[in-house]
Design a protein around this motif. Sequence first.
Motif, PDB file in Angstrom:
ATOM      1  N   SER A 113      -3.009 -11.305  -9.627  1.00  0.00           N
ATOM      2  CA  SER A 113      -4.698 -10.491 -10.511  1.00  0.00           C
ATOM      3  C   SER A 113      -4.147  -9.714  -8.747  1.00  0.00           C
ATOM      4  O   SER A 113      -4.458  -8.303  -8.624  1.00  0.00           O
ATOM      5  CB  SER A 113      -5.938 -10.718  -9.752  1.00  0.00           C
ATOM      6  N   ILE A 114      -3.240 -10.352  -7.423  1.00  0.00           N
ATOM      7  CA  ILE A 114      -2.932  -9.426  -6.177  1.00  0.00           C
ATOM      8  C   ILE A 114      -2.117  -9.060  -6.672  1.00  0.00           C
ATOM      9  O   ILE A 114      -2.276  -6.952  -6.098  1.00  0.00           O
ATOM     10  CB  ILE A 114      -2.818 -10.698  -5.439  1.00  0.00           C
ATOM     11  N   PRO A 115      -0.817  -8.368  -7.185  1.00  0.00           N
ATOM     12  CA  PRO A 115       0.355  -7.436  -7.257  1.00  0.00           C
ATOM     13  C   PRO A 115      -0.234  -6.287  -8.221  1.00  0.00           C
ATOM     14  O   PRO A 115       0.354  -5.789  -8.420  1.00  0.00           O
ATOM     15  CB  PRO A 115       0.874  -8.529  -7.336  1.00  0.00           C
ATOM     16  N   VAL A 116      -1.341  -7.452  -9.378  1.00  0.00           N
ATOM     17  CA  VAL A 116      -1.671  -6.568 -10.695  1.00  0.00           C
ATOM     18  C   VAL A 116      -2.035  -5.099  -9.393  1.00  0.00           C
ATOM     19  O   VAL A 116      -2.080  -4.158  -9.560  1.00  0.00           O
ATOM     20  CB  VAL A 116      -1.742  -6.635 -11.280  1.00  0.00           C
ATOM     21  N   ILE A 117      -3.337  -5.731  -8.973  1.00  0.00           N
ATOM     22  CA  ILE A 117      -3.582  -4.736  -8.339  1.00  0.00           C
ATOM     23  C   ILE A 117      -3.316  -3.512  -7.436  1.00  0.00           C
ATOM     24  O   ILE A 117      -4.279  -2.546  -7.017  1.00  0.00           O
ATOM     25  CB  ILE A 117      -5.329  -5.488  -8.215  1.00  0.00           C
ATOM     26  N   ALA A 118      -2.648  -4.460  -6.301  1.00  0.00           N
ATOM     27  CA  ALA A 118      -1.374  -3.154  -5.543  1.00  0.00           C
ATOM     28  C   ALA A 118      -1.059  -2.388  -6.159  1.00  0.00           C
ATOM     29  O   ALA A 118      -1.460  -1.494  -5.977  1.00  0.00           O
ATOM     30  CB  ALA A 118      -1.398  -4.193  -4.901  1.00  0.00           C
ATOM     31  N   LEU A 119      -0.421  -2.758  -7.978  1.00  0.00           N
ATOM     32  CA  LEU A 119       0.410  -2.112  -8.313  1.00  0.00           C
ATOM     33  C   LEU A 119      -0.934  -0.986  -9.016  1.00  0.00           C
ATOM     34  O   LEU A 119      -0.590   0.983  -8.984  1.00  0.00           O
ATOM     35  CB  LEU A 119       0.921  -2.273  -9.531  1.00  0.00           C
ATOM     36  N   ALA A 162      -2.884  -1.485   2.045  1.00  0.00           N
ATOM     37  CA  ALA A 162      -2.763  -2.597   1.446  1.00  0.00           C
ATOM     38  C   ALA A 162      -3.485  -3.721   0.393  1.00  0.00           C
ATOM     39  O   ALA A 162      -4.197  -4.675   0.472  1.00  0.00           O
ATOM     40  CB  ALA A 162      -2.011  -3.441   2.937  1.00  0.00           C
ATOM     41  N   GLU A 163      -3.789  -2.267  -0.536  1.00  0.00           N
ATOM     42  CA  GLU A 163      -4.514  -2.387  -1.184  1.00  0.00           C
ATOM     43  C   GLU A 163      -4.049  -4.877  -2.111  1.00  0.00           C
ATOM     44  O   GLU A 163      -3.133  -4.825  -2.253  1.00  0.00           O
ATOM     45  CB  GLU A 163      -4.535  -2.020  -2.583  1.00  0.00           C
ATOM     46  N   PRO A 164      -5.521  -5.158  -2.004  1.00  0.00           N
ATOM     47  CA  PRO A 164      -6.783  -4.694  -2.480  1.00  0.00           C
ATOM     48  C   PRO A 164      -7.622  -4.828  -0.931  1.00  0.00           C
ATOM     49  O   PRO A 164      -8.888  -5.358  -0.841  1.00  0.00           O
ATOM     50  CB  PRO A 164      -6.876  -6.347  -3.150  1.00  0.00           C
ATOM     51  N   PHE A 165      -6.643  -5.645   0.378  1.00  0.00           N
ATOM     52  CA  PHE A 165      -6.891  -5.681   1.382  1.00  0.00           C
ATOM     53  C   PHE A 165      -6.791  -4.577   2.093  1.00  0.00           C
ATOM     54  O   PHE A 165      -6.294  -3.192   1.319  1.00  0.00           O
ATOM     55  CB  PHE A 165      -6.535  -6.846   1.999  1.00  0.00           C
ATOM     56  N   VAL A 166      -8.093  -4.224   3.652  1.00  0.00           N
ATOM     57  CA  VAL A 166      -7.214  -3.043   4.272  1.00  0.00           C
ATOM     58  C   VAL A 166      -6.704  -3.533   5.476  1.00  0.00           C
ATOM     59  O   VAL A 166      -6.962  -4.693   5.952  1.00  0.00           O
ATOM     60  CB  VAL A 166      -9.237  -2.568   4.996  1.00  0.00           C
ATOM     61  N   LEU A 175     -14.660   0.923 -11.451  1.00  0.00           N
ATOM     62  CA  LEU A 175     -13.903  -0.295 -12.245  1.00  0.00           C
ATOM     63  C   LEU A 175     -12.787  -0.670 -11.126  1.00  0.00           C
ATOM     64  O   LEU A 175     -12.846  -2.110 -11.171  1.00  0.00           O
ATOM     65  CB  LEU A 175     -13.164   0.436 -13.383  1.00  0.00           C
ATOM     66  N   TYR A 176     -12.208  -0.186 -10.759  1.00  0.00           N
ATOM     67  CA  TYR A 176     -10.790  -1.079  -9.235  1.00  0.00           C
ATOM     68  C   TYR A 176     -11.441  -1.457  -8.442  1.00  0.00           C
ATOM     69  O   TYR A 176     -10.682  -2.758  -8.729  1.00  0.00           O
ATOM     70  CB  TYR A 176     -10.517   0.534  -9.514  1.00  0.00           C
ATOM     71  N   PHE A 177     -13.260  -0.632  -7.669  1.00  0.00           N
ATOM     72  CA  PHE A 177     -13.283  -2.030  -6.808  1.00  0.00           C
ATOM     73  C   PHE A 177     -13.794  -3.126  -7.209  1.00  0.00           C
ATOM     74  O   PHE A 177     -14.217  -3.835  -6.445  1.00  0.00           O
ATOM     75  CB  PHE A 177     -13.325  -0.833  -6.010  1.00  0.00           C
TER      76      PHE A 177
END
Length: 488
Positions: free
Chosen positions: A46-52, A69-73, A369-371
């Motif tokens: 899910s991490i790289p998918v969310i980043a994309l 640096a989504e999903p991070f700050v 929804l994204y967040f």
Amino acid sequence: MAETSGPEPGTTGRGRSARAASPAPSADGWWQRHGPAAAVTLWAVSIPVIALVGVLLRYLTDAQLLTTAEPFVGHWVPRTGPGIIAALLILAAVVRYGRGLATRLPWRTLLLTSSAATAAWAVALAALISWDDVVAPVRGEHEYLPVVPIVTADPAGFLGGFADDLPGYPIHVRGHPPGLVLLLALLDRLGLGGPGWAAALFILAGASAVPAVLITLRTLGRIRSTGPFDSRSAEDAARAVVPVLVLAPAALWVATSADAFFAGVLAWGVALLALTSDPERHGVPRWTCAVAAGLLLGACPLLSYGLLHMGLIALAPLILSRRVGATVVAGVVAVGVVVAAGLAGFWVWDGIAATHAVWEPVGQTRPYLYFLFVDLAVLGAIAGPAAVGGLARLRRTDAVTRVVVGLALAAALSGALLGFERGEVERIWLPVAYWVIPAAVGLRASRGSPAGAPTDDAPAGPAPLPASWLWAQGGVAVLLNTILESPW
């Protein structure tokens, strides 16, 4: 001659009997064996998918995200330094010796050791490049310290005009009640002002959340126990999660963010409430704990508005002990703290309204929804892979773990679903993360009987968590530390 028996009717001999003795694995059995790995894999993907998706939203819409640096700050910046050696040494030491020490150390010694180890782990991660990195986040122009001189000069005026003057304050002051700034101003008057003392306060309070969680788990487990074996099992379960609590990636934001301090305040409020609910505690000690719990829980909405819904965790002692009196006393004291702050000039609901007015324009530009998915993925990151894997086996854990973890998840989900938190939850959800991590107890393999009771050929008690999960827990923290440059 001895009598022999042939195959039973309806079978065709040895092969059929063997197949009958080994029934096909059920879906539930498959999930019990492979669920933790599947859950961690799903979270990791899910991490790289969310980043994309974040990249696509950034370039195809007008949505306002966080940084890059989504999903991070923060920013994806590969980096390393002398601090990596200390971090790796602590990781190896906890994996090698942590499980044994958690089993053998006296209880009070274990509590102190777990807090010290968590603080050391957090500082080692923060000091990756230099010692200055530990204090640098507290010095930021958007943080709390720039307002301390104003508060020191006129505390009453600051408190009374806080809601009206909110737009002129730094970002983090605008997003929070005035409680922490008042505390920092008090420390300044006592000669403990400046970023060094503030960083020490945040780190020590955040690290103290670990023993507070352990006290809660052990105390509520003893309350629920029906005999000495159950009571011992409750303590064993608490001891088993010590290494994963210490190595949690949440330590990356314990050093150094103010939310680590909030996590410590909430955790000790819940722990004291659990001690108050213990039927073995009577008289003055019991009611002293109740008042102290009320003071800490009452301070929570004066420190962070997010602690209002995160306070769901404080229901655990009531649900598990069913002792209403102690909870009522703590609740009355907590309400009294909030009312006292109001009479002094700051009403919580006025602060919420003022903060909402300031942040509404920003919040509307952040896709809901994204967040929602960002927040859940980051919760998995700060709790760590051992917690994510443990959630897959939450049903097989004891009642205390299920209730505590369930309330923590409910608190996080309520904030995400209601849109209260949209991003930045790596620090905002520190008060929740340490209550999700005990789910890792489900990763233990039982020795002897399924309940962990002694048998003729196996020692009593459940086996400790496999070392592979501890390496994964600490490894994620080290990995994030070396590729993510966070403002905290």
